[in-house]
Design an enzyme around this catalytic site. Structure first.
Site, mmCIF file in Angstrom:
data_model
loop_
_atom_site.group_PDB
_atom_site.id
_atom_site.type_symbol
_atom_site.label_atom_id
_atom_site.label_comp_id
_atom_site.label_asym_id
_atom_site.label_seq_id
_atom_site.Cartn_x
_atom_site.Cartn_y
_atom_site.Cartn_z
ATOM 1 N N ASP A 1 4.476 -1.152 4.329
ATOM 2 C CA ASP A 1 3.123 -0.992 4.856
ATOM 3 C C ASP A 1 2.046 -1.154 3.787
ATOM 4 O O ASP A 1 0.932 -1.565 4.089
ATOM 5 C CB ASP A 1 2.968 0.323 5.606
ATOM 6 C CG ASP A 1 3.450 1.537 4.837
ATOM 7 O OD1 ASP A 1 3.845 1.399 3.668
ATOM 8 O OD2 ASP A 1 3.422 2.646 5.417
ATOM 9 N N ASP B 1 3.264 10.943 -1.441
ATOM 10 C CA ASP B 1 4.355 11.133 -0.474
ATOM 11 C C ASP B 1 5.608 11.790 -1.042
ATOM 12 O O ASP B 1 6.221 12.613 -0.378
ATOM 13 C CB ASP B 1 4.761 9.817 0.196
ATOM 14 C CG ASP B 1 3.750 9.369 1.234
ATOM 15 O OD1 ASP B 1 2.816 10.128 1.516
ATOM 16 O OD2 ASP B 1 3.900 8.261 1.764
#
Length: 890
Positions: free
Chosen positions: A76, A486
């Site tokens: 992404d 993340d």
């Protein structure tokens, strides 16, 4: 296990990028993907990743249908990759994307040409709102992604937008490969190229641009964007030879009208009759042999959400729809997405419940075209599970997240966000699927159907997809510490190996800043975002182990920036949501004289001195961060992101980089603690600054910067305190946006660590770079004032354990040590070590101190140990060297 967060660049950074980006207004304009820039002084560098293996969301995996072992993966935010069968690894394909086009590292879709397997296409663009000011593009390659040409589009694409796991949005006609379709977001409809991707035009006859948005009330434009047209699927049985394929199915983000079909090669389109409604079509796959189109549906666009779902089968010859859902919709708490057909056995279908976060993702398999299904795991008696698989994550052990959950959760998880799921069209035993952190796969999938247990392993080596927020390279201990989005961050003791675990205790959802004490680098501090608990963590062993700092002050919402004093005795923290704080690690006290949200750093020589910067004003504290005073320095950037650092060992020596195109933007230097700054006129723009080992013959540290110098964007090095600069990357190695952090290595001249926003930590070595010298071979260089005792403490078939005691027999203390020796037998190999960092090349072994045992007083000794492999012989080394001198063996 925590839920991964969407990675978003900060508004300030995006505003900065907005001032740099320019784009063609016409979709017909064709140009090279990254035109060569003007040449300036350059050096030849070798670039690699500090291995993490994965780290981000992989929403798409695409196999070529006519060439075995040709596969691609899209991420992404981190570009596209090609599978290399010989090495079982992935090769990055979009490292040439430059600073001005940083958004093109987000890949909205991929397509591989089955007529001409050398051809591959990528639809690129990261955000459809104003976070990414550039438009989307379609890249095309005739050499499997080695080089690209680009066609700009008159709209944006959203590789990191909601709905990014749907698709594929890009598809090639399997008969006439000059024809491609692109399903566009944002209400832009369906687009087509008839010249192999060179030019594109909207398909005016396509009736529905979509109407679904995740959250129409979102004023940022992120969740409120119309997810648009989402997939294109060709029915290859409806074409012959090189004539265009007649039947094409197109999925639309519209719960009442989700599927359309053309039977005249895209001239006209009709809503497919009798189709299910109330859901969004995530994936479609066609089994031409049996005449079935399968569609996986969810009630939302994903990839995080999804509360209900269904799977339907459409018989292309009769128009019959049949609900073949593995679980009745009323019993689902998830949506379906990942969908694949076994091309060797087309009656075999697999689908994933992509949004089943707890207790684990769900993968279903049918061998009778969806008539009946089995699960990858099921309950024996709740909460106990029976798995059809075993998981081996030894190649990337951090995938356990250091978790020890209670049943029915397990660690490692089977996955989450499993929107990419593909069976190799040439090998029914091989399956790959993407998750929010990796690509998993198996080579023995057939055991699913025979009652055996198949093995799932990470199939992600070479694919590095982390967003890097901060980097540090201490003068001793691990060469690299990282703060990542993340997955928190890692301590790399070996850049070529995957670390055993991310930073834990506490686990941050994202680490935002880290620092070490310059004179005591075993002391490390990091700040980050966390669902609950303290936002600062401390380590006393160079980042190997951590503990939470004192309770947060009121109002803290995020990690912000943090700094450690030179002696490790005090910390200054500027969190999100609260003012600047100071403390010794057990509690925090508000600082005065400095605004909330300031960026903070420490002086690297005076332990009492800290610095801060915000909105054009530089601040300094001489009392450990208790009080700050604004400096009179002027001309510094009033807006845009700014990063600054103090030079190791030089009190008051500071370099500051940043700004925006709307105001001051460049690189500044101060030698008086920020009282005055001088701008370097040779630097057009700069965003990061870092220091590394001085060049041979120089005394001042080497400078590294992500900057624009001489009109050229790149990674630059200066060995003369900024008087002259050398570009050390090239047009093939640009990695999009590199503005978050940069640092050199204080132990290795020429080595630099570069942050990326999706391609992980990239490090470069010049042709002359060498690792710290472990000393010449035993016997060279005379004698040293040291003794070594080597003792084999245990042996077993094929292995052994040994202790090594190194004694300082000199009259002066050691500040760090490196011991070298050679084994007599090539089969003797160190496998694990403690109290030292041990590396081995061939028979040569190098052991270096860890942070806490580097200082050895005269007459004192240090002991470390290791385990190793061996053959029948297990001889003791006959000689040891320290700093090129031979030690006495006792």
């Amino acid at each position: 296990m925590r839920r991964p967060r969407t990675r978003l660049l900060t508004a300030a950074v995006l505003a900065l990028a907005a001032g740099l980006l320019t784009h063609s207004q016409a979709a017909q304009a064709d140009r090279p993907a990254d035109p060569p820039a003007a040449r300036i002084a350059a050096d030849t560098y070798t670039w690699k990743n500090a291995r993490i293996d994965g780290g981000g969301f992989v929403p798409g995996i695409v196999f070529n249908r006519t060439e075995k072992n040709l596969a691609y993966a899209r991420t992404d935010i981190g570009g596209a990759y090609r599978w290399e069968q010989d090495t079982k690894s992935w090769t990055p394909l979009l490292d040439s994307v430059g600073w001005d086009d940083w958004g093109h590292t987000g890949v909205a879709s991929l397509a591989t040409d089955s007529v001409d397997p050398d051809r591959v296409y990528a639809a690129v663009g990261t955000y459809t709102n104003d976070w990414d000011p550039g438009r989307g593009a379609v890249l095309r390659s005739a050499d499997r992604g080695a080089t690209w040409q680009k066609t700009d589009l008159p709209f944006k694409l959203g590789g990191n937008m909601p709905g990014r796991g749907m698709g594929e949005r890009l598809a090639i006609d399997p008969h006439d490969n000059k024809v491609l379709y692109l399903a566009a977001p944002s209400g832009k409809g369906l687009w087509r190229s008839t010249d192999a991707g060179v030019t594109w035009s909207q398909v005016a006859s396509f009736p529905n641009p979509g109407n679904y948005a995740q959250d129409p009330s979102d004023t940022s434009g992120y969740a409120s964007d119309n997810q648009g047209v989402v997939s294109v699927t060709f029915d290859e049985s409806s074409g012959t030879g090189t004539d265009r394929t007649k039947t094409i199915y197109v999925g639309v983000a519209d719960k009442e009208n989700p599927l359309y079909r053309s039977t005249d090669a895209g001239a006209t389109w009709q809503r497919v009759a009798g189709q299910p409604t109330g859901y969004l079509p995530h994936k479609s796959v066609l089994d031409a042999e049996n005449g079935y189109l399968y569609v996986a549906y969810s009630d939302t666009g994903g990839p995080y959400d999804g509360g209900k779902g269904e799977v339907w089968r459409y018989t292309t010859g009769t128009g019959e729809w049949k609900d073949v859902s593995p679980v009745a919709a009323a019993d689902t708490y998830y949506g379906y997405s990942g969908l694949t057909v076994d091309r060797q056995h087309p009656g075999t279908v697999m689908v994933s419940g992509y949004s089943s976060w707890w207790p684990d993702t769900l993968i279903f398999r049918s061998t009778d075209s969806g008539g009946t299904w089995t699960k990858a795991w099921d309950y024996s008696s709740y909460p106990n599970r029976v798995n059809r698989y075993t998981m081996d994550v030894s190649s990337a052990p951090w995938l356990t997240w250091g978790a020890n959950p209670s049943p029915p959760e397990q660690s490692p998880k089977l996955g989450w966000m499993t929107e990419a799921l593909e069976i190799d069209p040439f090998d029914s035993d091989r399956m790959m699927y993407g998750t929010g952190a990796t690509i998993y796969g198996t080579q023995d999938l057939g055991k699913w159907d025979t009652g055996g247990t198949f093995t799932i392993t990470p199939m992600v080596r070479g694919l590095e997809e982390t967003a890097v927020n901060d980097l540090a390279s201490p003068p001793s201990g691990a060469p690299l510490l990282s703060a990542l989005g993340d997955i928190g961050g890692f301590r790399h003791t070996d850049l070529t190996k995957v670390p055993p675990m991310m930073f834990t205790s506490p686990n941050f959802t994202s680490s935002t800043s880290l620092d070490f004490a310059e004179d005591k680098p075993d002391v490390v501090v990091r700040a980050g975002n966390v669902d609950s608990g303290a936002h600062v963590a401390l380590s006393n062993d160079n980042g190997a182990n951590w503990y939470a700092a004192g309770a947060d002050p009121a109002g803290v919402t995020g990690g912000g920036t943090v700094a450690a004093s030179a002696d490790g005795g005090r910390f200054v923290w500027s969190p999100d949501g609260a003012g600047v704080q100071t403390g010794t690690g057990s509690s925090w006290t508000a600082s005065s004289g400095v605004p909330a949200g300031a960026v903070v750093e420490s002086d690297r020589a005076d332990a009492n001195v800290f610095y801060a910067f915000k909105s054009g004003t530089f601040y300094a504290s001489s009392d450990g961060g208790a009080t700050f005073t604004a400096k009179a320095s002027s001309g510094l950037p009033a807006d845009g992101p700014v990063r600054f650092k103090a030079v190791p060992g030089a009190e008051g020596d500071i370099w500051l980089a940043g700004g925006s195109t709307q105001g001051a933007y460049g690189l500044w230097h101060s030698t008086d603690g920020g009282a005055t700054f001088t701008r370097l006129s040779s630097v057009d723009q700069a965003d990061t600054i870092g220091f590394g080992k001085a060049a041979p013959g120089a005394t001042y540290p080497t400078l590294y910067a992500s900057a624009k110098i001489g009109g050229v964007r790149g990674i630059f090095r200066s060995t003369d305190a900024g008087t002259s600069w050398t570009r050390i990357n090239d047009d093939a190695h640009q990695w999009g946006w590199t503005g978050a952090a940069i640092t050199g290595d204080p132990r290795v001249y020429g080595r630099v660590y570069v942050s990326t926003n999706g391609r992980g930590v990239v490090y470069g070595d010049t042709a002359g770079t060498t690792d710290p010298d472990p000393g010449p071979d035993p016997g060279d260089g005379g004698d040293a004032a040291c003794t070594v005792a080597y003792k084999i403490t245990n042996e077993w078939p094929g292995g052994f354990q040994a202790d090594v005691t190194l004694t300082n027999t000199a009259t002066a203390p050691w500040d760090g040590w490196t011991l070298g020796w050679s084994f007599d037998d090539a089969a003797q190999k160190v496998t694990q070590a403690w109290n030292a960092e041990v590396t081995q090349t061939g028979t040569k072994v190098t052991a270096r101190n860890v942070g806490w045992n580097g200082k050895v007083a005269p007459g004192s000794a240090v002991t470390f140990g290791f385990t190793g492999d061996r053959a029948t012989a297990n001889g003791k080394p006959g000689a040891f060297t320290l700093a090129g001198k031979t030690c006495t063996v006792v």
